[in-house]
Design a protein around this motif. Structure first.
Motif, PDB file in Angstrom:
ATOM      1  N   MET A 161       0.816  -1.208   0.000  1.00  0.00           N
ATOM      2  CA  MET A 161       0.000   0.000   0.000  1.00  0.00           C
ATOM      3  C   MET A 161       0.858   1.269   0.000  1.00  0.00           C
ATOM      4  O   MET A 161       0.340   2.364   0.224  1.00  0.00           O
ATOM      5  CB  MET A 161      -0.931  -0.001   1.226  1.00  0.00           C
ATOM      6  N   ARG A 162       2.165   1.130  -0.260  1.00  0.00           N
ATOM      7  CA  ARG A 162       3.080   2.275  -0.213  1.00  0.00           C
ATOM      8  C   ARG A 162       3.468   2.700  -1.626  1.00  0.00           C
ATOM      9  O   ARG A 162       3.796   1.875  -2.475  1.00  0.00           O
ATOM     10  CB  ARG A 162       4.325   1.887   0.582  1.00  0.00           C
ATOM     11  N   ARG A 163       3.418   4.011  -1.909  1.00  0.00           N
ATOM     12  CA  ARG A 163       3.827   4.552  -3.205  1.00  0.00           C
ATOM     13  C   ARG A 163       5.354   4.562  -3.301  1.00  0.00           C
ATOM     14  O   ARG A 163       6.052   4.607  -2.295  1.00  0.00           O
ATOM     15  CB  ARG A 163       3.287   5.961  -3.368  1.00  0.00           C
ATOM     16  N   HIS A 164       5.871   4.554  -4.546  1.00  0.00           N
ATOM     17  CA  HIS A 164       7.306   4.538  -4.761  1.00  0.00           C
ATOM     18  C   HIS A 164       7.858   5.885  -5.218  1.00  0.00           C
ATOM     19  O   HIS A 164       9.046   5.988  -5.541  1.00  0.00           O
ATOM     20  CB  HIS A 164       7.675   3.466  -5.802  1.00  0.00           C
ATOM     21  N   ASP A 165       7.015   6.922  -5.263  1.00  0.00           N
ATOM     22  CA  ASP A 165       7.503   8.220  -5.730  1.00  0.00           C
ATOM     23  C   ASP A 165       7.829   9.147  -4.554  1.00  0.00           C
ATOM     24  O   ASP A 165       7.707  10.362  -4.657  1.00  0.00           O
ATOM     25  CB  ASP A 165       6.480   8.877  -6.656  1.00  0.00           C
TER      26      ASP A 165
END
Length: 766
Positions: free
Chosen positions: A396-400
């Protein structure tokens, strides 16, 4: 220990890359200490442990989507300072991701269960994650092995949406789990873990686009990078030195237990258990019934949903720099200069600016996100101690932005799970490497060892994993009952002799179990009642059934167990009048008029009479009892209901009067010549006072019938009025006219019509 350059660090990370394994061989166990709480904090409620102490456990491993690894060859190459390429089989995709490495050490902790419904745990651990997301396979090969290409020529490198985050931190967690709903067949539990996060160090580099040409100068052996249309964000705290100095020792104490950053993290979760056979897990003990066996797992199916690792660590960064090049100009940098300048943030920024890049420098806070994960699962209790668990992990974590994440995976874990021993076989499909791996987990008491990645079944050996640990469990147990008398050994005063709870586990001196000791029990072999000294007493009236004349109806001892509603000393069953107090000589009935005849047999219970008249008097002594005598004050005959019969001459006189009474022609006026006969009838009425008289007016058929009817009614009323005027009670007289409807003779002759014009009178008993 020597520090590594960036190239050497990347070369070393592949064989050490670690997927964030979740101890699936032990975390799904119902006797896994605090390990199941990391999957879902709601598991703290209704735990099979009443208390446990964590000692130590650690998890290390490897996983990547870049290449299948022959670990023997890779480790040998690293030891001999040789290229690792012979141990790698690269995949077809140019992009890859590595969680490289993930390390976790769980330190001492404690778990306490409260009254079976609540659980509280205090846990501590240290974690480190280094993660490359969307890295370029070609760049990796060039940085780690110069033999893969002719580096005297430019090598084109394009990397988009790149993220590298390394983070090291320690944490203290407080977990609470409680039962929200429990209705036997259905149970819902909820739980939460709140963590205080202490960051030690981090590095974050992320970029929307890297467009570079890479070339190695053969004379200087320096690497040249030509950057066009490239941007990246760089920030760090306490960590840059491990990348730039290959001669100094590394002080690893700054990475754990430090306070470079802090934050709050949390896990949230719910569990639903379906318990269709919960009654089979209940027992009676120490005077209590229906106790749920806390040492067993009563569920048939358990559904779990949780979100782990919510939150972030807030660092005050040593450096934050945003770099950009435009789409037309090129920036050329060399590896030697980068490694020299990066030691000093300002010098590094100036160097990049001098090479034509735009560098926006600054310092401030950076939030490094935790690897937030959605975890859903189901645990099926197949048979006996065999369970099958299926769990899905979703990132559920974004990579940006700065932060780490766990990659998606689906794991099915069959396990044999008992209080003492667990053996499990986790089978995982990894969405990172798109392969299947098989693990093995073993637990004996509080010691466990295992791996989720012992064997990668398909697509080569992309992963390896190993964990071990120890804790001290204090498991819930059903109280021991050696003699099977439902009195626990702890409270049984006669532990090896079957007894009863009332006697604290000693043999019951009440053989029939009716609560009356045998020495006081009149029926010691038959269960009875205290009200009858241990003998059966169905109606509980204090009279044993064997002596009770009314065993199904509560009564009085004096009545031999029968009731006496009217309290006259005669039992209802013997009382002819059970609702009225009476005398024994009359079988419980009264004799209100004291004539020697009971009221229930006395036709006149309130007036004394003779037996011949069934208790009724005969006032006129005519042999007819007053209750049957219509003329009780005047002697009469039985044929005439006790009234005197009308004499024959009276009847004749009445018949004569019917034709003798004269009226004015066409009128209802009585002629005075008829008064004498009317007075005689008055005398008859006075003589027969118990009789009423009917007076009927009749006419012939001459003239109008309606007028004849009206005339007949008026003449009958005229006679009635005359009698009333002579003192006769009006209630004894009734008058009616019938016109020509009831002729007594033919209307064709004058004589017949004369007979039909009459006023008929008759005496009738009241």
């Amino acid at each position: 220990m020597k520090k590594f350059t960036l190239a050497l660090a990347l070369a070393a990370t592949l064989p050490m890359a670690g997927q964030a394994q979740r101890y699936m061989g032990i975390a799904t166990s119902n006797w896994g200490g605090t390990n199941p709480l990391y999957l879902n904090p709601a598991n703290a409620a209704d735990s099979r442990h009443k208390f446990s102490i964590d000692l130590f456990n650690a998890n290390i491993g490897a996983d990547n989507s870049l290449a299948a690894v022959d670990f023997t060859k890779v480790i040998s190459a690293i030891r001999n300072d040789e290229p690792v390429r012979d141990g790698l089989t690269f995949g077809k995709s140019d992009k890859f991701s590595i969680l490289a490495p993930y390390a976790e050490v769980r330190l001492p902790g404690v778990f306490v269960n409260i009254k079976g419904k609540h659980g509280i745990a205090l846990t501590t651990r240290m974690r480190a994650m280094s993660q490359f997301h969307n890295f370029n396979q070609g760049l990796y090969k060039l940085l780690t092995d110069s033999a893969v290409a002719d580096l005297s020529k430019d090598q084109q490198l394009v990397v988009k949406d790149f993220n590298w985050t390394m983070n090291g931190w320690s944490e203290i967690g407080l977990t609470y789990g409680g039962v929200i709903y429990d209705k036997g067949q259905h149970m819902v539990k909820g739980g939460a873990t709140l963590r205080y996060l202490m960051g030690a160090a981090y590095i974050s580099v992320f970029s929307n686009n890297i467009n570079a040409k890479y070339r190695l100068d053969e004379q200087s052996r320096d690497a040249f990078l030509t950057l066009t249309n490239t941007d990246f964000h760089y920030s760090q705290k306490n960590a840059s030195q491990i990348l730039v100095d290959s001669t100094a020792d590394v002080d690893f104490s700054q990475f754990f237990g430090g306070s470079a950053g802090n934050g709050i993290g949390a896990d949230l979760g719910f569990v639903y258990e379906w318990r269709p056979d919960h009654a089979d897990y209940r027992y009676d003990m120490d005077g209590k019934t229906g106790i749920l066996d806390a040492s067993k797992n009563p569920y048939k199916m358990r559904f779990s949903a949780s979100i782990s690792d919510l939150g972030s660590i807030k660092y005050k960064s040593d450096a934050k720099i945003d770099f950009n090049t435009n789409s037309t100009d090129s920036t050329v940098i060399t590896g030697t200069e980068v490694l020299e300048k990066i030691k000093d943030t300002a010098a590094f920024a100036q160097y990049l600016e001098s090479r034509g890049m735009t560098a926006k420098r600054g310092a401030g806070e950076t939030k490094v996100g935790m690897p937030t994960t959605l975890i859903v699962g189901v645990d099926y209790h197949a048979v006996s101690n065999l369970y099958i668990n299926a769990t899905y992990f979703a990132n559920m974590r974004r990579h940006d932005m700065a932060g780490n994440s766990f990659y998606n995976q689906f794991t099915v874990t069959p396990r044999w799970d008992t209080r003492i021993f667990t053996a499990s076989l986790p089978i995982t499909y990894s969405m990172l490497s798109e392969n299947i791996r098989v693990g093995l987990g073993l637990r004996v008491g509080g010691f466990f060892v295992g791996s989720d990645d012992l064997v990668a079944s398909f697509g080569g050996r992309y992963s390896a994993n190993f964990y071990m640990g120890a804790y001290v469990p204090f498991n819930k147990k059903r109280p021991r009952d050696s003699d099977g008398d439902m009195v626990s050994n702890k409270r049984d005063k006669c532990e090896h002799e079957k007894g009863v709870w009332a006697m604290k586990g000693c043999p019951d001196p009440d053989k029939d179990g009716d609560g009356v000791l045998d020495k006081e029990d009149n029926c010691p072999d038959v269960a009875g009642s205290k009200t009858a000294q241990g003998c059966p007493d169905a109606d509980m009236d204090g009279v044993a059934d064997a002596e009770d004349r009314c065993p199904q109806e509560a009564g009085e001892v004096a009545m031999q167990g029968c009731p006496d509603r009217d309290k006259d000393g005669i039992a209802n069953m013997d009382d002819a009048c059970p609702d009225q107090a009476g005398l024994a000589q009359f079988k419980g009935c009264a004799d209100s008029d004291q004539d020697g005849i009971a009221d229930n047999e006395d036709k006149c219970p309130n007036a004394a009479g003779s037996i011949a008249n069934q208790g009724c008097p005969d006032t006129d002594n005519d042999g007819i009892a007053d209750n049957m005598d219509k003329c009780p004050q005047v002697a009469g005959t039985a044929a005439n209901s006790g009234c005197p019969e009308v004499k024959a001459e009276v009847k004749k006189r009445l018949a004569f009067a019917a034709t003798a009474i004269q009226f004015d022609l066409g009128k209802a006026t009585i002629k005075k010549t008829s008064n004498k006969i009317l007075d005689e009838i008055v005398a008859i009425l006075n003589e027969y006072s118990d009789y009423n008289m009917t007076i009927e007016g009749h006419s012939d058929n001459v003239g109008n019938a309606t007028k004849n009817l009206e005339l007949s009614e008026n003449r009958a009323n005229a006679v009635r009025d005359y009698f009333i005027s002579k003192g006769i009670d009006a209630s004894r007289l009734s008058a009616a006219g019938f016109g020509d409807a009831k002729p007594v003779a033919s209307n064709k002759t004058a004589a017949g019509r004369a007979k039909n014009r009459r006023v008929a009178m008759d005496l009738k008993l009241k």
